[in-house]
Design a protein around this motif. Structure first.
Motif, PDB file in Angstrom:
ATOM      1  N   TRP A  79      -4.242  -4.943  18.198  1.00 14.49           N
ATOM      2  CA  TRP A  79      -5.215  -4.714  17.123  1.00 14.49           C
ATOM      3  C   TRP A  79      -4.565  -4.913  15.755  1.00 14.49           C
ATOM      4  O   TRP A  79      -3.397  -4.572  15.555  1.00 14.49           O
ATOM      5  CB  TRP A  79      -5.756  -3.289  17.226  1.00 14.49           C
ATOM      6  N   ARG A  80      -5.336  -5.480  14.832  1.00 17.08           N
ATOM      7  CA  ARG A  80      -4.921  -5.585  13.442  1.00 17.08           C
ATOM      8  C   ARG A  80      -6.119  -5.259  12.546  1.00 17.08           C
ATOM      9  O   ARG A  80      -7.250  -5.662  12.851  1.00 17.08           O
ATOM     10  CB  ARG A  80      -4.402  -6.997  13.100  1.00 17.08           C
ATOM     11  N   PRO A  81      -5.901  -4.563  11.442  1.00 18.84           N
ATOM     12  CA  PRO A  81      -7.010  -4.285  10.527  1.00 18.84           C
ATOM     13  C   PRO A  81      -7.420  -5.538   9.756  1.00 18.84           C
ATOM     14  O   PRO A  81      -6.633  -6.476   9.598  1.00 18.84           O
ATOM     15  CB  PRO A  81      -6.422  -3.226   9.581  1.00 18.84           C
ATOM     16  N   SER A  82      -8.641  -5.533   9.275  1.00 25.52           N
ATOM     17  CA  SER A  82      -9.115  -6.631   8.431  1.00 25.52           C
ATOM     18  C   SER A  82      -8.503  -6.543   7.043  1.00 25.52           C
ATOM     19  O   SER A  82      -8.213  -7.574   6.418  1.00 25.52           O
ATOM     20  CB  SER A  82     -10.640  -6.594   8.322  1.00 25.52           C
ATOM     21  N   VAL A  83      -8.328  -5.308   6.559  1.00 27.11           N
ATOM     22  CA  VAL A  83      -7.717  -5.061   5.249  1.00 27.11           C
ATOM     23  C   VAL A  83      -6.899  -3.770   5.342  1.00 27.11           C
ATOM     24  O   VAL A  83      -7.081  -2.961   6.257  1.00 27.11           O
ATOM     25  CB  VAL A  83      -8.767  -4.922   4.118  1.00 27.11           C
ATOM     26  N   ILE A  84      -6.002  -3.579   4.366  1.00 29.80           N
ATOM     27  CA  ILE A  84      -5.214  -2.356   4.255  1.00 29.80           C
ATOM     28  C   ILE A  84      -5.434  -1.786   2.858  1.00 29.80           C
ATOM     29  O   ILE A  84      -5.418  -2.528   1.874  1.00 29.80           O
ATOM     30  CB  ILE A  84      -3.716  -2.631   4.492  1.00 29.80           C
ATOM     31  N   VAL A  85      -5.645  -0.465   2.781  1.00 31.07           N
ATOM     32  CA  VAL A  85      -5.902   0.213   1.518  1.00 31.07           C
ATOM     33  C   VAL A  85      -4.818   1.254   1.262  1.00 31.07           C
ATOM     34  O   VAL A  85      -4.410   1.971   2.186  1.00 31.07           O
ATOM     35  CB  VAL A  85      -7.290   0.887   1.518  1.00 31.07           C
ATOM     36  N   CYS A  86      -4.362   1.341   0.017  1.00 28.41           N
ATOM     37  CA  CYS A  86      -3.372   2.359  -0.363  1.00 28.41           C
ATOM     38  C   CYS A  86      -3.620   2.758  -1.813  1.00 28.41           C
ATOM     39  O   CYS A  86      -3.873   1.890  -2.657  1.00 28.41           O
ATOM     40  CB  CYS A  86      -1.951   1.831  -0.189  1.00 28.41           C
ATOM     41  N   ILE A  87      -3.549   4.068  -2.112  1.00 32.29           N
ATOM     42  CA  ILE A  87      -3.762   4.532  -3.492  1.00 32.29           C
ATOM     43  C   ILE A  87      -2.600   5.356  -4.025  1.00 32.29           C
ATOM     44  O   ILE A  87      -2.540   5.634  -5.216  1.00 32.29           O
ATOM     45  CB  ILE A  87      -5.059   5.368  -3.612  1.00 32.29           C
ATOM     46  N   ASN A  88      -1.674   5.757  -3.168  1.00 32.45           N
ATOM     47  CA  ASN A  88      -0.598   6.653  -3.573  1.00 32.45           C
ATOM     48  C   ASN A  88       0.575   5.852  -4.138  1.00 32.45           C
ATOM     49  O   ASN A  88       1.161   5.022  -3.445  1.00 32.45           O
ATOM     50  CB  ASN A  88      -0.150   7.489  -2.373  1.00 32.45           C
ATOM     51  N   ASN A  89       0.929   6.121  -5.394  1.00 28.96           N
ATOM     52  CA  ASN A  89       2.012   5.370  -6.033  1.00 28.96           C
ATOM     53  C   ASN A  89       3.323   5.495  -5.270  1.00 28.96           C
ATOM     54  O   ASN A  89       4.094   4.531  -5.167  1.00 28.96           O
ATOM     55  CB  ASN A  89       2.219   5.861  -7.468  1.00 28.96           C
ATOM     56  N   MET A  90       3.596   6.669  -4.743  1.00 25.57           N
ATOM     57  CA  MET A  90       4.850   6.884  -4.041  1.00 25.57           C
ATOM     58  C   MET A  90       4.907   6.045  -2.760  1.00 25.57           C
ATOM     59  O   MET A  90       5.931   5.451  -2.432  1.00 25.57           O
ATOM     60  CB  MET A  90       5.018   8.364  -3.700  1.00 25.57           C
ATOM     61  N   VAL A  91       3.783   5.976  -2.047  1.00 20.57           N
ATOM     62  CA  VAL A  91       3.728   5.155  -0.842  1.00 20.57           C
ATOM     63  C   VAL A  91       3.881   3.679  -1.206  1.00 20.57           C
ATOM     64  O   VAL A  91       4.575   2.926  -0.515  1.00 20.57           O
ATOM     65  CB  VAL A  91       2.418   5.399  -0.073  1.00 20.57           C
ATOM     66  N   VAL A  92       3.268   3.274  -2.309  1.00 20.03           N
ATOM     67  CA  VAL A  92       3.412   1.883  -2.754  1.00 20.03           C
ATOM     68  C   VAL A  92       4.873   1.572  -3.064  1.00 20.03           C
ATOM     69  O   VAL A  92       5.391   0.515  -2.673  1.00 20.03           O
ATOM     70  CB  VAL A  92       2.525   1.611  -3.985  1.00 20.03           C
ATOM     71  N   LYS A  93       5.559   2.482  -3.739  1.00 19.44           N
ATOM     72  CA  LYS A  93       6.980   2.281  -4.033  1.00 19.44           C
ATOM     73  C   LYS A  93       7.783   2.105  -2.748  1.00 19.44           C
ATOM     74  O   LYS A  93       8.644   1.232  -2.642  1.00 19.44           O
ATOM     75  CB  LYS A  93       7.525   3.473  -4.811  1.00 19.44           C
ATOM     76  N   GLN A  94       7.504   2.967  -1.763  1.00 22.36           N
ATOM     77  CA  GLN A  94       8.264   2.945  -0.514  1.00 22.36           C
ATOM     78  C   GLN A  94       7.958   1.705   0.319  1.00 22.36           C
ATOM     79  O   GLN A  94       8.808   1.248   1.079  1.00 22.36           O
ATOM     80  CB  GLN A  94       7.943   4.199   0.308  1.00 22.36           C
ATOM     81  N   PHE A 115       4.282  -0.763  -9.533  1.00 23.81           N
ATOM     82  CA  PHE A 115       5.256  -0.521  -8.464  1.00 23.81           C
ATOM     83  C   PHE A 115       5.246  -1.584  -7.369  1.00 23.81           C
ATOM     84  O   PHE A 115       5.999  -1.487  -6.411  1.00 23.81           O
ATOM     85  CB  PHE A 115       5.005   0.856  -7.849  1.00 23.81           C
ATOM     86  N   ALA A 116       4.362  -2.575  -7.486  1.00 20.21           N
ATOM     87  CA  ALA A 116       4.264  -3.618  -6.465  1.00 20.21           C
ATOM     88  C   ALA A 116       4.578  -4.976  -7.077  1.00 20.21           C
ATOM     89  O   ALA A 116       4.176  -5.268  -8.206  1.00 20.21           O
ATOM     90  CB  ALA A 116       2.862  -3.627  -5.859  1.00 20.21           C
ATOM     91  N   PRO A 117       5.289  -5.825  -6.348  1.00 19.12           N
ATOM     92  CA  PRO A 117       5.567  -7.177  -6.859  1.00 19.12           C
ATOM     93  C   PRO A 117       4.308  -8.028  -6.822  1.00 19.12           C
ATOM     94  O   PRO A 117       3.345  -7.705  -6.123  1.00 19.12           O
ATOM     95  CB  PRO A 117       6.616  -7.705  -5.880  1.00 19.12           C
ATOM     96  N   ARG A 118       4.310  -9.096  -7.576  1.00 23.26           N
ATOM     97  CA  ARG A 118       3.182 -10.016  -7.513  1.00 23.26           C
ATOM     98  C   ARG A 118       3.182 -10.717  -6.163  1.00 23.26           C
ATOM     99  O   ARG A 118       4.216 -11.181  -5.692  1.00 23.26           O
ATOM    100  CB  ARG A 118       3.265 -11.046  -8.636  1.00 23.26           C
ATOM    101  N   SER A 119       2.014 -10.785  -5.567  1.00 25.35           N
ATOM    102  CA  SER A 119       1.904 -11.399  -4.241  1.00 25.35           C
ATOM    103  C   SER A 119       0.460 -11.798  -4.003  1.00 25.35           C
ATOM    104  O   SER A 119      -0.459 -11.059  -4.393  1.00 25.35           O
ATOM    105  CB  SER A 119       2.353 -10.406  -3.158  1.00 25.35           C
TER     106      SER A 119
END
Length: 254
Positions: A79-94, A115-119
């Protein structure tokens, strides 16, 4: 950051972020998501330990939303999700490098852009300070203590019906108020992977009361649009959404 050095209040920072988001996103990349899965069942996948008992592969044929570090389960399922969602800055950093390299579209809160690179894999949505359930994900998204709330707003925007929730155990060995963080010790027993938050890293203590408050908002919004959210989390403690067994959920997905 400059805005913190200037001593801006939280409402002022959010207002400024909204203005900047709208200015930078005149051709809104979120608009094509509108009603993308209209009338289709959609799976919203949490990160609780019950996910290890959930037959995700039985839902591989329907659209789904994964959250945060959901990719840690990929070696064990097809299984794979269609999209992934994240709102927590700390999780984004990690997890920034993983998000940037993802072949699945990732949607982050606009405030996480620092906290996220361009992609090409990473997209942003506008989080407001209010908890109101937004029916227009392309313009703004109501904030909350749980990433599941923006995921449900996205599911609503995409027209899904019903939305099937799994892996939202709503049960943790420690809880706290908003913005309370703790350094992890030992294995992570609150998520489906013992290294979800590794020992020595920080995690945000969940506020279950605040989560329930916005879950009720989500339920109301879906019911007002003639749709529903059902909760098929195995052994889940959340009592806001209609409960169904995992077997029934698989049948609904069919």
């Amino acid at each position: 950051m400059l805005r913190h050095l200037l001593g801006w209040t939280k409402p002022a920072r959010y207002a400024a972020d909204s203005l900047l988001f709208n200015a930078r996103n005149k051709s809104n990349a979120l608009e094509p998501l509108k009603d993308k899965f209209k009338g289709q069942p959609l799976l919203v996948v949490g990160n609780g330990p019950s996910l290890n008992k959930t037959p995700l592969d039985d839902f591989a044929h329907i659209p789904s939303i994964g959250m945060n570090k959901i990719d840690l389960i990929f070696p064990r399922v097809t299984w794979r999700p269609s999209v992934i969602v994240c709102i927590n800055n700390m999780v984004v950093k990690q997890h920034a490098d993983v998000f940037a390299a993802s072949d699945i579209p990732v949607y982050l809160g606009w405030k996480s852009r620092w906290f996220a690179p361009r992609s090409p894999s990473i997209n942003y949505f506008n989080m407001t300070l209010a908890e109101d359930f937004s029916t227009d994900f392309s313009t703004h998204v109501g904030s909350a203590a749980t990433v599941t709330y923006p995921a449900l707003q996205l599911a609503h925007y995409m027209g899904a019906d019903p939305v099937i929730v799994v892996g939202v155990d709503h049960s943790f060995n420690k809880t706290g108020k908003d913005h309370a963080y703790e350094k992890r010790e030992g294995d992570d027993v609150n998520h489906f992977d013992p290294n979800y938050f590794k020992a020595g890293t920080y995690w945000g203590l969940p506020n279950l009361d605040a989560s329930e408050r916005v879950y009720w908002r989500a339920r109301q919004a879906f019911e007002e649009s003639g749709r529903r959210i059902v909760d098929a989390t195995i052994g889940g403690k959340l009592e806001v959404f209609e409960k169904v067994s995992i077997e029934e959920a698989v049948r609904m997905a069919s």
